[in-house]
Design a protein around this motif. Structure first.
Motif, PDB file in Angstrom:
ATOM      1  N   PHE A   1       0.828  -1.194   0.000  1.00  0.00           N
ATOM      2  CA  PHE A   1       0.000   0.000   0.000  1.00  0.00           C
ATOM      3  C   PHE A   1       0.867   1.249   0.000  1.00  0.00           C
ATOM      4  CE2 PHE A   1      -2.552  -3.195   2.104  1.00  0.00           C
ATOM      5  CZ  PHE A   1      -3.765  -3.066   1.468  1.00  0.00           C
ATOM      6  N   GLY A   2       1.912   1.194   0.817  1.00  0.00           N
ATOM      7  CA  GLY A   2       2.688   2.390   1.127  1.00  0.00           C
ATOM      8  C   GLY A   2       3.379   3.013  -0.067  1.00  0.00           C
ATOM      9  N   LEU A   3       3.951   2.148  -0.919  1.00  0.00           N
ATOM     10  CA  LEU A   3       4.811   2.681  -1.973  1.00  0.00           C
ATOM     11  C   LEU A   3       4.044   3.564  -2.950  1.00  0.00           C
ATOM     12  CD1 LEU A   3       7.720   1.456  -1.700  1.00  0.00           C
ATOM     13  CD2 LEU A   3       7.422   0.772  -4.054  1.00  0.00           C
ATOM     14  N   GLY A   4       2.906   3.078  -3.390  1.00  0.00           N
ATOM     15  CA  GLY A   4       2.098   3.854  -4.330  1.00  0.00           C
ATOM     16  C   GLY A   4       1.664   5.175  -3.713  1.00  0.00           C
ATOM     17  N   LEU A   5       1.239   5.102  -2.438  1.00  0.00           N
ATOM     18  CA  LEU A   5       0.790   6.319  -1.762  1.00  0.00           C
ATOM     19  C   LEU A   5       1.937   7.308  -1.606  1.00  0.00           C
ATOM     20  CD1 LEU A   5      -1.630   5.085   1.028  1.00  0.00           C
ATOM     21  CD2 LEU A   5      -2.156   6.420  -1.002  1.00  0.00           C
ATOM     22  N   ALA A   6       3.110   6.792  -1.231  1.00  0.00           N
ATOM     23  CA  ALA A   6       4.260   7.681  -1.043  1.00  0.00           C
ATOM     24  C   ALA A   6       4.611   8.358  -2.364  1.00  0.00           C
ATOM     25  CB  ALA A   6       5.442   6.881  -0.519  1.00  0.00           C
ATOM     26  N   PHE A   7       4.550   7.594  -3.441  1.00  0.00           N
ATOM     27  CA  PHE A   7       4.829   8.162  -4.758  1.00  0.00           C
ATOM     28  C   PHE A   7       3.820   9.274  -5.078  1.00  0.00           C
ATOM     29  CE2 PHE A   7       4.085   8.263  -9.325  1.00  0.00           C
ATOM     30  CZ  PHE A   7       5.369   8.458  -9.793  1.00  0.00           C
ATOM     31  N   PHE A   8       2.561   8.987  -4.782  1.00  0.00           N
ATOM     32  CA  PHE A   8       1.487   9.943  -5.015  1.00  0.00           C
ATOM     33  C   PHE A   8       1.740  11.227  -4.223  1.00  0.00           C
ATOM     34  CE2 PHE A   8      -3.444  10.160  -5.178  1.00  0.00           C
ATOM     35  CZ  PHE A   8      -3.379  10.795  -6.394  1.00  0.00           C
ATOM     36  N   LEU A   9       2.158  11.059  -2.965  1.00  0.00           N
ATOM     37  CA  LEU A   9       2.453  12.212  -2.098  1.00  0.00           C
ATOM     38  C   LEU A   9       3.594  13.034  -2.691  1.00  0.00           C
ATOM     39  CD1 LEU A   9       2.230  13.800   0.561  1.00  0.00           C
ATOM     40  CD2 LEU A   9       3.824  12.161   1.568  1.00  0.00           C
TER      41      LEU A   9
ATOM     42  N   VAL B   1       4.562  13.239  -5.810  1.00  0.00           N
ATOM     43  CA  VAL B   1       4.110  13.964  -6.995  1.00  0.00           C
ATOM     44  C   VAL B   1       3.352  15.224  -6.573  1.00  0.00           C
ATOM     45  CG1 VAL B   1       2.555  13.885  -8.987  1.00  0.00           C
ATOM     46  CG2 VAL B   1       4.046  11.961  -8.510  1.00  0.00           C
ATOM     47  N   SER B   2       2.434  15.062  -5.609  1.00  0.00           N
ATOM     48  CA  SER B   2       1.639  16.216  -5.175  1.00  0.00           C
ATOM     49  C   SER B   2       2.505  17.282  -4.503  1.00  0.00           C
ATOM     50  CB  SER B   2       0.551  15.778  -4.189  1.00  0.00           C
ATOM     51  OG  SER B   2      -0.098  14.646  -4.639  1.00  0.00           O
ATOM     52  N   THR B   3       3.651  16.873  -3.970  1.00  0.00           N
ATOM     53  CA  THR B   3       4.549  17.841  -3.352  1.00  0.00           C
ATOM     54  C   THR B   3       5.421  18.536  -4.391  1.00  0.00           C
ATOM     55  OG1 THR B   3       4.669  16.242  -1.567  1.00  0.00           O
ATOM     56  CG2 THR B   3       6.145  18.123  -1.423  1.00  0.00           C
TER      57      THR B   3
ATOM     58  N   ILE C   1      -5.127  23.158 -11.903  1.00  0.00           N
ATOM     59  CA  ILE C   1      -4.511  21.971 -12.509  1.00  0.00           C
ATOM     60  C   ILE C   1      -4.600  20.733 -11.603  1.00  0.00           C
ATOM     61  CG2 ILE C   1      -2.914  23.311 -13.930  1.00  0.00           C
ATOM     62  CD1 ILE C   1      -0.724  22.606 -11.938  1.00  0.00           C
ATOM     63  N   ALA C   2      -5.154  20.904 -10.381  1.00  0.00           N
ATOM     64  CA  ALA C   2      -5.164  19.792  -9.427  1.00  0.00           C
ATOM     65  C   ALA C   2      -5.784  18.499  -9.981  1.00  0.00           C
ATOM     66  CB  ALA C   2      -5.872  20.219  -8.145  1.00  0.00           C
ATOM     67  N   PRO C   3      -6.980  18.551 -10.596  1.00  0.00           N
ATOM     68  CA  PRO C   3      -7.554  17.278 -11.041  1.00  0.00           C
ATOM     69  C   PRO C   3      -6.638  16.537 -12.017  1.00  0.00           C
ATOM     70  CG  PRO C   3      -9.147  19.059 -11.312  1.00  0.00           C
ATOM     71  CD  PRO C   3      -7.855  19.695 -10.931  1.00  0.00           C
ATOM     72  N   GLY C   4      -6.061  17.286 -12.946  1.00  0.00           N
ATOM     73  CA  GLY C   4      -5.163  16.663 -13.915  1.00  0.00           C
ATOM     74  C   GLY C   4      -3.938  16.064 -13.255  1.00  0.00           C
ATOM     75  N   ILE C   5      -3.322  16.836 -12.340  1.00  0.00           N
ATOM     76  CA  ILE C   5      -2.118  16.340 -11.671  1.00  0.00           C
ATOM     77  C   ILE C   5      -2.437  15.098 -10.850  1.00  0.00           C
ATOM     78  CG2 ILE C   5      -0.339  16.896  -9.973  1.00  0.00           C
ATOM     79  CD1 ILE C   5      -0.019  18.382 -12.579  1.00  0.00           C
TER      80      ILE C   5
ATOM     81  N   ALA D   1      -6.186  18.506  -1.079  1.00  0.00           N
ATOM     82  CA  ALA D   1      -6.028  19.648  -0.173  1.00  0.00           C
ATOM     83  C   ALA D   1      -4.649  20.276  -0.323  1.00  0.00           C
ATOM     84  CB  ALA D   1      -6.260  19.199   1.273  1.00  0.00           C
ATOM     85  N   LEU D   2      -3.644  19.410  -0.500  1.00  0.00           N
ATOM     86  CA  LEU D   2      -2.285  19.921  -0.729  1.00  0.00           C
ATOM     87  C   LEU D   2      -2.230  20.779  -1.979  1.00  0.00           C
ATOM     88  CD1 LEU D   2       0.236  16.990  -0.148  1.00  0.00           C
ATOM     89  CD2 LEU D   2      -0.015  19.086   1.178  1.00  0.00           C
TER      90      LEU D   2
END
Lengths: 262, 218, 218
Positions: free
Chosen positions: B19-27, B29-31, B47-51, B115-116
């Motif tokens: 679970f963690g790896l995908g979420l961390a990657f997602f985080l 990207v959002s950062t 641009i949030a929805p696209g990103i 939210a980020l």
């Protein structure tokens, strides 16, 4: 000779004419026939493409608002037409391979991909060169341009898969499955892209739709050039498929050598 | 079938980072995106929805090679292929396991990452709904790509080249639905199109993927 | 006692031609394996034993001839054991049991002397212990025909004895086994030497069956 016995036993219901057609999917028959057809195809290509392009480039009037740049349509439109039609042809040959296991069919799809991707690149480049004077930009995320970029990506994936797999039958099977699934998604992408960028451009501003409003002076040489590109594709396809058949024969001979040595 | 699902989920948990790896990657990207485009809230929220969609898609892509590659290498896939479970069922279950480990957590976490990205509050539900409808298609299409490349030594990069173009329609409709929904326009058409792609993928791609697996097992 | 095989454990190959990498390597292979029999498959390295076993197991299609066996009577034991390193011995066995619709694993655990290891993750097993676990998997499938490829690799003498006992018990219950091996298992078994079936390049490719073979190009 051996192929004909198999064909007769399995395809009697399709009738003799159909039967005769399928026999050319045998590599030996294909090589013999394509060797005879090739010079004629070259001749037809030359007598349509050369006059079409010369007529289009030098004997059409300059358009009032576009100047000379309009003449790039004699390369741009035929190559775009080919780029799409070659993918459709690959879909058909892939299905023939999956259903009837004719080796030449699979190799023809492989051979066509290289031509198709070249046509796509030509179409994209000539489009950019033409777009600069017309729209003031080399690239716009117009649905049509974007669709061709996506088509280019599909060609790349298909060719990369062929290149990555060593066993030729495995490669033929997997690329055919990819081609079938990819066609569905390519079609979906086309609709998605239209939907995504509707209203930003006022419909398609270049390419085929426009010809309906173009006068015969431009239209007639264009038709000739498109026919010429069609024959050019046939010539290149025959040459490349013959190369692939020979490469495959080499592979088979080497495999046989190894088996005798073992 | 249930046993296979439980095994795959258990393996994903124990291998660490399921679970963690995908979420961390997602985080990440959002950062990274705000660092790239600047901190202005209005640009980010636009641009949030696209990103978020592109991030979810790439996070999905990261773990695709796990679907079949490990089972292929240790011989499990041979044994599964000769087991009573039809190969189509195996593909579908493995895609489901991949979605439960990747797509579902991303969907649940997306509002927080939204939210980020300075997403306004109506956007949260739109991101959630579109990802919920769209990520199953990403897993299923990905399973097809993984099945095509399972026998190859360096299949990872090739798989990205094969799978990403197939993701285009899902991405377009997903991001478009989220953008329209947030802006207060009707998002019914893109939502329906995306749901159709998801349903069609789940119904048909297991057959294509199992055909590819059979070829690769020969 | 384990469930007796409900199916007819008869396996017959008729005039089989098998290919490796598109090239025929064995042709005209015919034999019958009846319930209660063990057949030892012999042949030098690279002669096509693995290819023959994979063809019999249905993992790859024969170029010519046919394999006669009731569906879902065969289980295949390859070089790779299909074990998951992060799962315990018990979890591995339970998984394969439930995939095959079985629930009892005690017979397999006892038969291969794994009782002291059930809790241990299979990553921490020695090569021989892993092999024993891989062979124990055969017992939990409940399938009557075993196709085994070098089953005794990395087994010590007592473990080979355990394996031979398991095969003996299996055939006593009406099962059958086809075993490719180079060592003497001490079983009462007929030998089947595949040497004479080596494909002859000149005749192997009956063009009537040239599907998938390069002969069409010669």
């Amino acid at each position: 000779m051996s192929q004909s016995t198999t064909n007769r036993s399995t395809k009697r219901s399709l009738g003799q004419r159909m039967n005769a057609l399928w026999e050319y999917a045998n590599p030996v028959k294909f090589m013999a026939l394509s060797g005879k057809v090739l010079p004629w195809a070259v001749a037809l290509c030359v007598i349509t493409l050369v006059p079409g392009l010369i007529w289009g480039f030098f004997f059409t009037p300059e358009a009032a608002n576009f100047g000379n740049s309009v003449k790039i349509i004699y390369v741009h439109v035929p190559s775009s037409t080919m780029a799409i039609n070659i993918w459709v042809m690959m879909l058909v040959t892939s299905l023939i391979w999956l259903i009837r296991r004719h080796h030449v069919s699979a190799l023809a799809a492989k051979a066509a991909a290289m031509i198709g991707v070249t046509m796509t690149v030509i179409s994209l480049i000539t489009g950019a060169v033409w777009g600069q004077p017309m729209w003031g930009t080399y690239w716009a995320w117009d649905p049509r341009l974007t669709s061709f970029l996506i088509l280019f990506l599909f060609y790349l994936g298909y060719m990369a898969l062929w290149a990555a797999i060593e066993n030729p039958d495995t490669a033929a099977d997997l690329t055919s499955v990819l081609c079938v699934v990819g066609s569905v998604f390519a079609l979906l992408s086309r609709y998605a892209v239209n939907f995504w960028n509707q209203g930003l451009h006022q419909g398609a501003s270049l390419s085929l739709d426009k010809e309906e409003h173009v006068s015969d002076v431009y239209w007639q040489p264009l038709v000739l050039a498109i026919i010429g590109f069609g024959f050019l594709f046939v010539v290149l396809l025959l040459v490349r498929t013959r190369t692939e058949v020979r490469r495959r024969r080499l592979h088979a001979l080497m495999a046989r050598e190894r088996m005798i040595d073992a | 079938m249930i046993a296979l699902l439980i095994r795959d989920l258990r393996l994903a948990m124990r291998a660490g980072g399921g679970f963690g790896l995908g979420l961390a990657f997602f985080l990440i990207v959002s950062t990274l995106v705000p660092f790239g485009v600047g901190p202005e809230g209005d640009i980010l929220s636009r641009i949030a929805p696209g990103i978020l969609w592109v991030g979810a898609l790439l996070a999905c892509l990261l773990s695709l090679d796990r679907i079949f590659q490990l089972d292929f290498e240790d011989g499990s896939l041979d044994l599964l292929a000769t087991s009573p479970i039809p190969l189509e069922g195996i593909v579908a279950i493995k895609a489901l396991a991949h979605w439960l480990v990747t797509g579902l957590p991303l969907t649940l976490a997306a509002p927080f990452f939204g939210a980020l990205m300075q997403l306004e509050s109506p956007g949260f539900s739109w991101i959630f709904v579109t990802l919920l409808l769209g990520t199953p298609a990403l897993s299923m299409i990905g399973a097809f790509g993984a099945a095509l490349t399972v026998g190859l030594k360096r299949g990872g990069l090739l798989m990205s080249l094969l799978v990403l173009p197939l993701y285009i329609p899902t991405l377009i409709f997903g991001a478009e639905a989220a953008t329209r929904g947030m802006a207060g326009f009707s998002a019914t058409t893109p939502l329906l199109m995306m749901a159709g792609i998801t349903a069609g993928s789940i119904a048909l791609l297991p057959f294509a993927a199992s055909a590819a697996l059979r070829v690769n097992l020969r | 006692m384990r469930d007796l095989p409900r199916h007819n454990a008869r396996l017959a190959a008729e005039n089989l031609t098998v290919t490796r990498g598109g090239v025929p390597i064995l042709q005209g292979v015919s034999f019958t394996l009846n319930p209660g029999e063990v057949l030892i498959l012999r042949g030098p390295n690279g002669s096509g034993k693995t290819t023959l076993l994979r063809t019999l197991a249905g993992l790859q299609p024969p170029l010519a001839g046919e394999v006669q066996a009731e569906p879902e009577t065969i289980t295949y034991g390859a070089h790779a054991d299909g074990l998951k390193a992060t799962l315990s011995v018990e979890e591995n066995l339970r998984f394969w049991a439930s995939v095959h619709g079985q629930s009892d694993i005690t017979n397999a655990v006892e038969g291969f002397n794994l009782a002291g290891l059930v809790e241990r993750p299979s990553a921490n097993l020695s090569a021989g212990q892993k092999r024993r676990l891989g062979l124990a998997r055969l017992l939990v499938t409940g399938r009557p025909i075993w196709l085994l490829d070098e089953p005794t690799v990395s087994l010590d003498v007592p473990s080979v004895q355990l394996f031979a006992d398991a095969v003996r018990a299996h055939v006593a219950q009406g099962g059958a086994a086809l075993i490719a091996t180079h060592i003497d298992l001490g079983l009462e078994a007929a030998s089947f030497d595949i040497g004479p079936y080596k494909a002859d390049p000149a005749t192997a490719s009956d063009p009537a069956h040239s599907d998938g073979f390069d002969e069409a190009f010669l």
